[in-house]
Scaffold this motif. Sequence first.
Motif, PDB file in Angstrom:
ATOM      1  N   PRO A 118      66.430  88.274   2.791  1.00 42.72           N
ATOM      2  CA  PRO A 118      65.205  88.054   3.568  1.00 42.72           C
ATOM      3  C   PRO A 118      64.121  89.078   3.245  1.00 42.72           C
ATOM      4  CG  PRO A 118      66.855  89.138   4.927  1.00 42.72           C
ATOM      5  CD  PRO A 118      67.523  88.795   3.606  1.00 42.72           C
ATOM      6  N   ALA A 119      62.870  88.686   3.470  1.00 43.58           N
ATOM      7  CA  ALA A 119      61.733  89.581   3.244  1.00 43.58           C
ATOM      8  C   ALA A 119      61.676  90.678   4.299  1.00 43.58           C
ATOM      9  CB  ALA A 119      60.428  88.797   3.234  1.00 43.58           C
TER      10      ALA A 119
ATOM     11  N   LEU B 167      61.842  95.690   9.650  1.00 42.89           N
ATOM     12  CA  LEU B 167      61.545  96.405   8.397  1.00 42.89           C
ATOM     13  C   LEU B 167      61.138  95.427   7.307  1.00 42.89           C
ATOM     14  CD1 LEU B 167      64.625  98.806   8.409  1.00 42.89           C
ATOM     15  CD2 LEU B 167      62.346  99.217   9.380  1.00 42.89           C
ATOM     16  N   VAL B 168      60.075  95.771   6.573  1.00 42.74           N
ATOM     17  CA  VAL B 168      59.601  94.893   5.501  1.00 42.74           C
ATOM     18  C   VAL B 168      60.124  95.353   4.145  1.00 42.74           C
ATOM     19  CG1 VAL B 168      57.520  94.192   6.753  1.00 42.74           C
ATOM     20  CG2 VAL B 168      57.437  96.176   5.239  1.00 42.74           C
ATOM     21  N   THR B 169      60.164  94.409   3.229  1.00 45.80           N
ATOM     22  CA  THR B 169      60.639  94.669   1.873  1.00 45.80           C
ATOM     23  C   THR B 169      59.826  95.762   1.195  1.00 45.80           C
ATOM     24  OG1 THR B 169      61.489  92.443   1.561  1.00 45.80           O
ATOM     25  CG2 THR B 169      60.822  93.614  -0.429  1.00 45.80           C
ATOM     26  N   ARG B 170      60.527  96.577   0.424  1.00 44.68           N
ATOM     27  CA  ARG B 170      59.904  97.606  -0.409  1.00 44.68           C
ATOM     28  C   ARG B 170      60.201  97.299  -1.863  1.00 44.68           C
ATOM     29  NH1 ARG B 170      60.695 103.100   1.792  1.00 44.68           N
ATOM     30  NH2 ARG B 170      59.587 103.709  -0.093  1.00 44.68           N
TER      31      ARG B 170
ATOM     32  N   TRP C 287      64.412  97.764   2.377  1.00 45.72           N
ATOM     33  CA  TRP C 287      63.517  97.435   3.485  1.00 45.72           C
ATOM     34  C   TRP C 287      63.197  98.715   4.242  1.00 45.72           C
ATOM     35  CZ3 TRP C 287      68.130  95.009   2.508  1.00 45.72           C
ATOM     36  CH2 TRP C 287      68.112  93.635   2.241  1.00 45.72           C
ATOM     37  N   GLY C 288      61.941  98.864   4.647  1.00 44.52           N
ATOM     38  CA  GLY C 288      61.543  99.926   5.566  1.00 44.52           C
ATOM     39  C   GLY C 288      61.413 101.299   4.946  1.00 44.52           C
TER      40      GLY C 288
ATOM     41  N   PRO D  56      62.383 105.251   6.467  1.00 46.94           N
ATOM     42  CA  PRO D  56      63.232 105.366   5.290  1.00 46.94           C
ATOM     43  C   PRO D  56      63.930 104.034   5.017  1.00 46.94           C
ATOM     44  CG  PRO D  56      64.281 106.469   7.122  1.00 46.94           C
ATOM     45  CD  PRO D  56      62.928 106.035   7.598  1.00 46.94           C
ATOM     46  N   ALA D  57      64.244 103.821   3.769  1.00 42.48           N
ATOM     47  CA  ALA D  57      64.713 102.515   3.321  1.00 42.48           C
ATOM     48  C   ALA D  57      66.173 102.249   3.637  1.00 42.48           C
ATOM     49  CB  ALA D  57      64.489 102.373   1.824  1.00 42.48           C
ATOM     50  N   VAL D  58      66.410 101.060   4.168  1.00 36.37           N
ATOM     51  CA  VAL D  58      67.741 100.477   4.207  1.00 36.37           C
ATOM     52  C   VAL D  58      67.913  99.877   2.820  1.00 36.37           C
ATOM     53  CG1 VAL D  58      69.186  98.658   5.181  1.00 36.37           C
ATOM     54  CG2 VAL D  58      67.669  99.985   6.677  1.00 36.37           C
ATOM     55  N   VAL D  59      68.984 100.230   2.129  1.00 34.67           N
ATOM     56  CA  VAL D  59      69.151  99.805   0.738  1.00 34.67           C
ATOM     57  C   VAL D  59      70.454  99.026   0.580  1.00 34.67           C
ATOM     58  CG1 VAL D  59      69.375 100.570  -1.662  1.00 34.67           C
ATOM     59  CG2 VAL D  59      67.841 101.786  -0.099  1.00 34.67           C
ATOM     60  N   LEU D  60      70.340  97.838   0.021  1.00 35.65           N
ATOM     61  CA  LEU D  60      71.496  97.015  -0.331  1.00 35.65           C
ATOM     62  C   LEU D  60      71.649  97.068  -1.837  1.00 35.65           C
ATOM     63  CD1 LEU D  60      72.494  93.520   0.857  1.00 35.65           C
ATOM     64  CD2 LEU D  60      72.117  93.895  -1.573  1.00 35.65           C
TER      65      LEU D  60
END
Length: 162
Positions: free
Chosen positions: A48-49, A54-57, A69-70, A72-76
């Motif tokens: 998802p975007a 949190l929005v995509t980075r 996303w967000g 600090p970034a949540v990273v997959l």
Amino acid sequence: MSSRSLVLPALTVAALLTGCGSDSVEIASTRVDAADRTTCQQLVRALPATLDHLVTRAVVPRTALGHAWGDPAVVLTCGVTMPADFQPGASCEEINGVGWFVPTEQFGDLSEDLTVYTIGRDPVVEVVIPAEHRRDAAFPGDALATLAAPVKQAIPKAERCV
């Protein structure tokens, strides 16, 4: 044309091509075979975007097998290896049909980043949730629930979560 007028556009193009900039999140490269690369690419396209609020980075490199996303970034990241402390039969938290391994030492310390891994799916997916986002106790569960549908769509279940 002065040499300075040539250098500035070249630097701007180089920054754009390399993804340098404060808006980019670096994702470590993962070594995967061609089949896993295809699977991970399918997962990344299905993500998802937005993740909760949190929005995509942008990610670096652009070909990374991951998403952020967000701030600090949540990273997959897709195609990672399980951590060394993972043992078969380890605790598995199932959320919307996807099993996640959460290292025991991370459960109680909300001041630390949370790193979770899919269980029973190949390739393995890792999600890193910064401590700042753990202040909202519901966020980790909500984020993993949102990610469950694209994970299930792209990566078939190989084993049950026990």
